[in-house]
Write an enzyme that holds these catalytic residues in place. Structure first.
Site, PDB file in Angstrom:
ATOM      1  N   CYS A   1       0.847  -1.148  -0.034  1.00 53.29           N
ATOM      2  CA  CYS A   1       0.051   0.053  -0.013  1.00 53.29           C
ATOM      3  C   CYS A   1       0.890   1.279  -0.147  1.00 53.29           C
ATOM      4  CB  CYS A   1      -0.803   0.146   1.222  1.00 53.29           C
ATOM      5  SG  CYS A   1      -1.941  -1.418   1.362  1.00 53.29           S
ATOM      6  N   THR A   2       1.848   1.289   0.664  1.00 54.28           N
ATOM      7  CA  THR A   2       2.956   2.342   0.949  1.00 54.28           C
ATOM      8  C   THR A   2       2.936   2.618  -0.616  1.00 54.28           C
ATOM      9  OG1 THR A   2       3.572   1.787   2.842  1.00 54.28           O
ATOM     10  CG2 THR A   2       4.968   3.192   1.864  1.00 54.28           C
TER      11      THR A   2
END
Length: 225
Positions: A48-49
């Site tokens: 997600c980062t």
């Protein structure tokens, strides 16, 4: 919120939510714009980062096309605020678009973003997090694209932008786009356009098969200031 399954052509369900940019009414947020609504499973997670950093870097291109970005995960806004600092540090981006806090999964349920596949993608209470959903929504609040990725697989931001270009181009001209199309490539004359009309609309169109007709897009006429 309706439990009717969402389809292409459905009206995007409206909702009110807290975001990192303050409270929103989703339909008011859309306004006269296109919107890309995308979910990620959880804050402070590796895939997600990388994804949010990539969307942040590409945001100027979406903005040029009149598209707003808005993210979502099943965490609080306070959690998002802290995580954004990590995203910017790790990816060299600057996340400026809002991220919805959806800890109670209200929006995730309305948009069927809940992960039913990965038994490990759950919070401390065992409640499923979200998958990586993408919704492209037009100014009429109509859902034009739905993508669903598993939590394990990061998305391709260039593909989301490419689909926006295809949809907007198709809305403007009576065309469809072929496999792997990108702006500047030839397009396909829409089946509803007969050859006589095609000659008027697309003077350079060519017939490969009666059902397959390619054409460059007409050049935009320059406006006089």
């Amino acid at each position: 919120m309706s439990s009717t399954p969402l389809r292409l052509g459905s009206v995007a369900p409206n909702f009110k939510a807290e975001t990192t940019k303050g409270p929103i009414d989703f339909h008011e947020f859309i306004g006269d714009n296109w919107v890309v609504l995308f979910s990620h499973p959880e804050d402070y997670t590796p895939v997600c980062t990388t994804e949010l950093g990539a969307f942040a870097k590409l945001e100027p291109e979406f903005t040029k096309r009149g598209v707003k970005l808005i993210g979502l995960s099943a965490n609080t806004v306070d959690s998002h605020d802290g995580w954004i600092k990590d995203i910017d540090e790790v990816t060299g981006s600057k996340v400026a678009f809002p991220i919805i806090g959806d800890k109670e999964r209200q929006v995730a349920l309305a948009y069927d973003m809940i992960d039913h596949q990965d038994a490990t993608n759950v919070d401390s209470k065992g409640i499923a997090f979200t998958i990586r959903s993408v919704f492209i929504i037009d100014p009429k609040k109509t859902i034009r694209l739905i993508l669903s990725y598993p939590a394990s697989t990061g998305r391709n931001t260039a593909e989301v932008l490419r689909v926006v270009d295809s949809l907007q181009t198709g809305d403007k001209h009576r065309i469809t786009t072929p496999i792997n199309w990108i702006p500047g490539d030839d397009v396909i004359v829409h089946p509803s356009v007969n050859n006589d009309l095609a000659k008027e609309l697309f003077p350079e169109f060519r017939i490969v098969k009666p059902y397959l007709r390619f054409t460059p897009l007409p050049k935009e006429k320059a406006t006089v200031a």
